[in-house]
Structures are given as C-alpha cells and as structure tokens.
Design an enzyme around this catalytic site. Sequence first.
Site, mmCIF file in Angstrom:
data_model
loop_
_atom_site.group_PDB
_atom_site.id
_atom_site.type_symbol
_atom_site.label_atom_id
_atom_site.label_comp_id
_atom_site.label_asym_id
_atom_site.label_seq_id
_atom_site.Cartn_x
_atom_site.Cartn_y
_atom_site.Cartn_z
ATOM 1 C CG ASP A 160 -2.151 0.765 1.147
ATOM 2 O OD1 ASP A 160 -2.289 1.538 0.187
ATOM 3 O OD2 ASP A 160 -3.020 0.630 2.044
ATOM 4 C CG ASP A 196 -9.517 2.533 -0.197
ATOM 5 O OD1 ASP A 196 -9.118 1.370 -0.375
ATOM 6 O OD2 ASP A 196 -8.860 3.389 0.413
HETATM 7 C C1 DGJ Z 1 -5.824 1.972 1.886
HETATM 8 C C2 DGJ Z 1 -6.230 0.729 1.177
HETATM 9 O O1 DGJ Z 1 -6.763 1.032 -0.062
HETATM 10 C C3 DGJ Z 1 -7.222 -0.029 2.054
HETATM 11 O O2 DGJ Z 1 -7.679 -1.156 1.372
HETATM 12 C C4 DGJ Z 1 -6.549 -0.395 3.329
HETATM 13 O O3 DGJ Z 1 -5.514 -1.297 3.086
HETATM 14 C C5 DGJ Z 1 -6.035 0.848 4.032
HETATM 15 N N1 DGJ Z 1 -5.222 1.646 3.151
HETATM 16 C C6 DGJ Z 1 -5.241 0.484 5.240
HETATM 17 O O4 DGJ Z 1 -4.626 1.551 5.814
#
Ligand code: DGJ
Length: 729
Positions: free
Chosen positions: A478, A548
Amino acid sequence: MAITYFDDSKSFKLDTVNTTYMIAIVDEEKFIGHVYYGKRVSDQNLNYLLRTEEPPFVPSKNNRDRSSFYDSFPMEYATHGIGDYRESAMKLRTEQGYSAGKLSYVTHTITNGKEKLQGLPATFGDEEDCMSLSIICEEEFTGIQVILHYSVFEKEDVITRDVQLVNKTGKPVFVEKVFSCCLDFDGKYYDMITLHGSWARERHIQRRAVGLGKQGVASIRGESSHQDHPFLALCSKEATEDFGEVYGLNFVYSGNFLAQAEESQFGMTRVVMGIHPEEFRWLLKDGDLFQAPEVVMTYSCKGIGQMTRNFHNMYRRHLIRSKYKNMERPILINNWEATYFNFDKQKLIDIAKEASKLGIEMLVMDDGWFGNRYDDNRALGDWFVNEEKIEGGLKSLVDEVNALGMKFGIWFEPEMISPESQLYKEHPDWAIQIEGKPITLSRNQYVLDISRQEIRDYIYGLVKNILSSANIAYVKWDMNRQLTNLGSKFMNCEQMGEISHRYVLGVYEMMERLTKDFPDLLLENCSGGGARFDAGMLYYSPQIWCSDNTDAIERLEIQRGTSMVYPLSTMGAHVSDCPNHTTGRVTPFMTRGHVALAGTFGYELDVTKISEEDKACIPEQIALYHKYAKLIQSGDYYRIANVAEERYYDCYEVVAADKSEALITYVQVMNVANSHSRRIRIKGLEQDALYEWEENGLVQTGAAYENAGILIPSLWGDYQSILIHLIRK
Ligand code: DGJ
C-alpha cells in the site's frame, strides 16, 4: 518484416498487422520527421507528407525565415529553443545556462527482440514477438547523444517508444525535460479521452474536443494518482466503442507524468507523453546515461473497444510477469472493512474459520498488525509483529489459518514513516523534507526517502524478515499519501530535482527484489485504493486494488474507466458489506458479487456478522468465480452500455478468444415503472455459429445476437443484476 529502412527515401516503416508508422530523415538537414501513423499501408514512401518542398517551409530554400519551418515541421522528437514553439519533447541546459537544442540523425540499428529498460518496468518480447529500431541522434548544441527507441509488436498492433540520453561530452548537462514520446498528427478536430477522479472515484472517463493550445492530463503528486492517469487517447470525432479511429497512449511509469495534446496554428496536433518537467531536473554527468520510461502506443480503426482489447492483449502477454497472470487467483477475504484496526488473532481466526467453510481460499490481514498500530496515527516503519494483537506471533497465526485449508496474506506500507514511530525517533532525517521546515502531514504520516539505498535496504530487510518468518502467500503493498516537501539533506543542490524520479526508481528496485526473492508470492499493489493503478506497477504485480470504493454501483464507472487500458484480471474487486462504507448505499449481495467478478474477486467484510441470507450467496458466487475465472481473465472485453450515459443500466461482456462462449453482465441500476424488456446487442460473436443462452435455452446465431440483440426482462427493484452466458453449440 516489422521494421524496414529504405535507403532511397531515407525512411523507416514500422508495420504491425493493422497499422503503419513512418519516419523519415530530411537528407541535407538530418532532421527526423514524423511522416505517418495509422491504418496499414503498403507504400514505402510517403515523404511528400513532410511538405519539404512547399514554400515557405522549405528549410534549405528559405533561410531568411527558417523559423516557419521549425514551427510547422512534424518533428519525430521536438527540441526547444530554435523556433518550434509547440511543446518540445526535450530540454537540456548547459553549465552556462543555455537551453536551446537541435536534433539531428546520426545512424540507426534494427534488431530482433527488445532490450530491457535499465531500472524501469517495460514491456518485453523475444525475437518472435517484436523487432526494435534505435535511431541514434545528436543534440547539436550540447553534443548529447539521444537515442529514440521503438519496438514493434506486430501481432498486438502495438509500438512502444522510449528515449535514452547519453553524455559523452566531457561536461555535465542538466536534463530539464525528456519526454518518452512526441507524436505530430497532420490534422485537427480530434477528441481526447483521459481518465480522472479522486480518492474512491478513480479513473472516470472524460472525453473532450481538442482545441487550439495545450490541454492534457498530468500528475505532480509523486505517483500516477487518483486524480489523473497516464493515459491519453486521441480519436476521431465520430469514434464510438466500435467504429472510428483511435490512438491510445499509455505511460509505463508510476510517478509524475504529463500527457498533452496541442492543436497548433497550421491545423496540426502534437501529442507528448513523459515524466512531468515540474519537479524534475537531472544532472547528466559525463559518462552517464538517462533512461526515460516507456510509452505504449496502439492504433485502432475499429473504435475505442479495439484499442482497449489491444492494450489488454499486450499487457497480458508482454508486461505482466507474475506466474499468477494466467492462473485463477485465490479467492481472498480481507479484514480491512471487517475490522479496520480493531482486531486480534482470535478475530482473524474466527473470520478465517467461517470463510473457509464457505469456500474462501485466503485470509489477508490488512493494516494494524505491527508496532503500536492501533489507529492510523502511528507506527509506520515499525515492521515488527504486535504480539498483543497477534498473540503467539505471526507464524502461529499463519499456521492456524493454513490448517483451515486457507492461504495467508499480509499488508505492508513500506514507503512510509509515522512521526510517532520508533523508526522516526531513530531516523528523523529519513523522511522526505526540506531541512528545518515543517513537513506537510497527510493521514498523519510522512514519506520515507526511498531514493536512498540505505533506507531501501533497511525497510526491505524488515519486510523480508516478516515474509520469511511464516508461510505467506500474498502481499498487499500500500501507499497512502502523495509526496510533498521534496528535499533531502543528503542531496546536493544540483541533484535535488532528481528526488521524485529517484523515489519511483527506488520503489521499483524494492519491488524487483521482492518478486525475485519470493517468486511464488502473489503481490497486489494498492495506493489508498487505486492511486497507483498503472502499467509500471503491473510489471511487478499482476493485480492492483482498484479503489477503496467497494460500492457495486460506483464500481461500474471505476472499473469501466480502468478497463480502457487494463485487463479485468488486474483489477482488485471485492464484495463488501452494506450499507456500503463509502456511499451508504444498499445493494443486493448478488449484484455486489456480479460486479466483483469483473476483477480478481474476493471479500472484504466480517463474514461472522453478515446475515444468513447474504452468507448463503457466498458459495454460489464462489462457484460462479470458478466457472468464469478463465474466461474473464483471458477473454476479449466489450463495453456495451454504461450507467453514466444510459442512466438506467450498465452492461459489458467478455468473449472467449476462440469465440466459444461469452459472459454478459447486465446491471439494472434503476428500475423504470411501466417499462418492457430492454434490447441489448451482443458483440464479438462468431456470426454464423449458433449460441445457446444457458440460463433460458434461447438459441440464435452470433449474427442475430449481434444485430437483432436479446431482450433483458425488467428486473424488480433498483441495483439488480443478471449474468447471461452464451455457449457456442
Ligand atoms: C488503503 C487501502 O486502499 C485499504 O484497502 C486499506 O488497506 C487501508 N489503506 C489500510 O490503511
């Protein structure tokens, strides 16, 4: 031959199955002119298109007004400062401060296959797949060697371009701009298609007319970004999904970029694509080589859909390297939306137990397992297991999950550092920063200076330790904030402008190490959702978290925009709980599953808490995934209708490469009172073959499905969906 050089006309002809690209050297002057790019032609010489005999543009016969020539000639790679006032592709500044440049042809080579790009992701192909051309030029004001590279992937209708600068002059030069592609079109009245958005609204399609002046899409955020995307298509006004001319350009790079179209005074359109010159200044010392990233170009005379299918085929065959690219991916359940930071070992085991009973194949432990990471305000950089949460350590958790017959995956955010972390206490100077000035916080975190080897080595070492400590099958990498306060006390003033690009190179180096050290690992990229969903990342990871936003209805637009360039097999898509956490919308569980099937497919919910009714859908959805995964991964993708235009429904289709079957996904976004069934025309089938609609037994020819169409019954309620499976008899 995919690449031919004709000595009499001093021209190069690059042919793919359906396209031709032509370049010529204007003899006396050694200018390199762009002659033609479009539908395949058999002619060897189209040099008349360069208008070198047309007053007042004759370079040799109009010395009193050479600037007319410079400002109108279709340059294959435009320089700055001698009279071409359109966007240049390159700007080099000497020690004395001069920046004008003039490019002239020196020699060329034509080879089979394609060389790797040093330190950068790029498409690959062997001698069977492609041929490459290097045009070696000299920039006359500095003496810098400029090498224009082209690789022709004949079967894919794709030409790639990249540029190298080599300094053998004995003096340093500052590179202030080096685009990877410059393309002059002899024409105007084009439309431009680009992708834009925001967090949770990535890659929405925008189509607009190209007008006089400069217009484009760019990121100076240090990543390809949620907001803009390194893709630009130029198309004819009448181009639709299925008809018309379309040129697609995609940048294989994950950092700052500029993609721009510019209609100029004589009715020509120049397109450039490359690293954004803002926040870029590279010191090219004597003996150094600078490699600019790659641009992938494709031309389609069969509309936007064919451009998409060209990109999909190209990337599935010649960009993604992971062993998983053609494999069914494990159906995962990720605990992020289920628990956020509030979990411990027992909670994860409870989820895994329930999930394994339903047929889910992998548990992914998301953010919150390390340091004192009880919320998103701390601990990034402290990549040590929090044993208060993961009692007994990581291995014991992984072993228990494995004992349930499930694989285990883990989340990292290696590029970041929290001000409240052990790492920051020990190395406050490891964050990207301007000495003595406050650093802008974003999600309460700073960015590590990944451009520095010692920092990469340290962080990668921690990641490697964790991955070596247990049976970990998957990593979600990430990156949750964009770059600001670009600076480092370890860089001198002359090289400070290199940080953004060096940062991206550093990320690539870490990912290269990770994929080499753990060849069986399934890597999924992510950046606060889909802010780094780009071709650069696909070189390392076969799938990327798309957004997300897991709302099935909003996902239609996000996945549709992403599908412009990237295959469905690359799009991370999960079924989540309702009311949806980003929109509050409530959609049927089956619709969420149908939409997630157009991606890597998985779950992101607390399976111990959802209703029995929803839970009962999971085995059915999993069976659908297994039934259709191969088709969805490898098939040809067609967009049929989209909710943004149609308002009431959305529809897309995947057809097997051998046309033996097709899967159509139809989502009725809003029901309409007093309406009858809706006619949908199917695409890409074999015209004379008979196909059976598996769900209702209707048998018709491919031609009938395509021209006459099928009738989709009106469904009761909003957000309803159906899958239609056509099987060739
Ligand atoms: C952003 C990601 O897109 C989410 O799926 C998740 O992993 C969060 N970060 C965690 O901080």
